[in-house]
Scaffold this motif. Structure first.
Motif, PDB file in Angstrom:
ATOM      1  N   ASN A   1       0.719  -1.197  -0.215  1.00 49.50           N
ATOM      2  CA  ASN A   1       0.189  -0.256   0.049  1.00 49.50           C
ATOM      3  C   ASN A   1       0.966   1.281  -0.255  1.00 49.50           C
ATOM      4  N   TYR A   2       0.811   2.343  -0.582  1.00 56.70           N
ATOM      5  CA  TYR A   2       1.167   3.398  -0.403  1.00 56.70           C
ATOM      6  C   TYR A   2       0.222   4.507  -0.319  1.00 56.70           C
ATOM      7  N   PHE A   3       1.360   5.929   0.879  1.00 62.96           N
ATOM      8  CA  PHE A   3       0.103   6.510   1.036  1.00 62.96           C
ATOM      9  C   PHE A   3       1.290   7.607   0.874  1.00 62.96           C
ATOM     10  N   LEU A   4       0.376   8.727   0.031  1.00 62.48           N
ATOM     11  CA  LEU A   4       1.286  10.023  -0.570  1.00 62.48           C
ATOM     12  C   LEU A   4       0.213  11.342   0.763  1.00 62.48           C
ATOM     13  N   PHE A   5       1.329  11.633   1.495  1.00 63.10           N
ATOM     14  CA  PHE A   5       1.298  12.859   2.524  1.00 63.10           C
ATOM     15  C   PHE A   5       0.948  13.929   1.452  1.00 63.10           C
ATOM     16  N   SER A   6      -0.733  14.455   2.026  1.00 57.59           N
ATOM     17  CA  SER A   6      -1.525  16.199   0.984  1.00 57.59           C
ATOM     18  C   SER A   6      -0.810  17.160   0.843  1.00 57.59           C
ATOM     19  N   GLN A   7       0.220  17.391   2.114  1.00 57.42           N
ATOM     20  CA  GLN A   7       0.751  18.996   2.303  1.00 57.42           C
ATOM     21  C   GLN A   7       2.109  18.409   2.504  1.00 57.42           C
ATOM     22  N   PRO A   8       2.652  20.094   1.770  1.00 57.48           N
ATOM     23  CA  PRO A   8       4.240  19.623   1.881  1.00 57.48           C
ATOM     24  C   PRO A   8       4.971  19.208   2.855  1.00 57.48           C
ATOM     25  N   ALA A   9       6.074  18.737   3.303  1.00 57.27           N
ATOM     26  CA  ALA A   9       6.586  18.595   4.050  1.00 57.27           C
ATOM     27  C   ALA A   9       8.255  18.603   4.150  1.00 57.27           C
ATOM     28  N   ASP A  10       9.128  18.437   4.983  1.00 54.56           N
ATOM     29  CA  ASP A  10      10.277  20.003   5.249  1.00 54.56           C
ATOM     30  C   ASP A  10      11.006  18.384   4.814  1.00 54.56           C
TER      31      ASP A  10
END
Length: 117
Positions: free
Chosen positions: A9-18
């Motif tokens: 399973n692949y999950f993309l964080f929807s906000q920009p990350a540092d």
């Protein structure tokens, strides 16, 4: 070794990350903001604000693996998603297309048989 497979399973964080964040900080984002289980074997994907850097975090059973790539030119394209959620599920194919620089909006899938559950 980070191994990408259709069985994961692949999950993309929807906000920009540092992109300065490491294993522990990214694991904290998975738990607190994405409401995911970092130890379940899923791959968690993080992009910076300009979408030129990508990190993939994966628990391999005995430790974390972190894949980090910085583009010298161009940006990563995001799949279409609902901006209200903290994360979105992406398919193995979408991730491969993102990493290879394929325009996701122009891809047209042809009809194929899918076994129903």
């Amino acid at each position: 070794m980070l191994h990408l497979s259709p069985a994961v399973n692949y999950f993309l964080f929807s906000q920009p990350a540092d992109m300065r964040k490491g294993f522990d900080s990214l694991s904290g984002i998975v738990s607190s903001q994405m409401h995911g289980k970092v130890l379940d074997g899923s791959v968690f994907i993080f992009l910076n604000r300009s979408r030129t850097h990508i990190k993939l975090l994966h628990w391999e059973g005995d430790g974390f693996a972190l894949y980090y790539k910085r583009l010298e030119a161009g940006t990563y394209e995001l799949p279409a998603y609902d901006a209200t959620g903290a994360s979105l599920r992406v398919t193995y194919q979408q991730l491969q297309f993102m990493l290879q620089g394929v325009a996701l909006k122009k891809i047209e899938y042809r009809k194929r048989y899918q076994k129903t559950a």
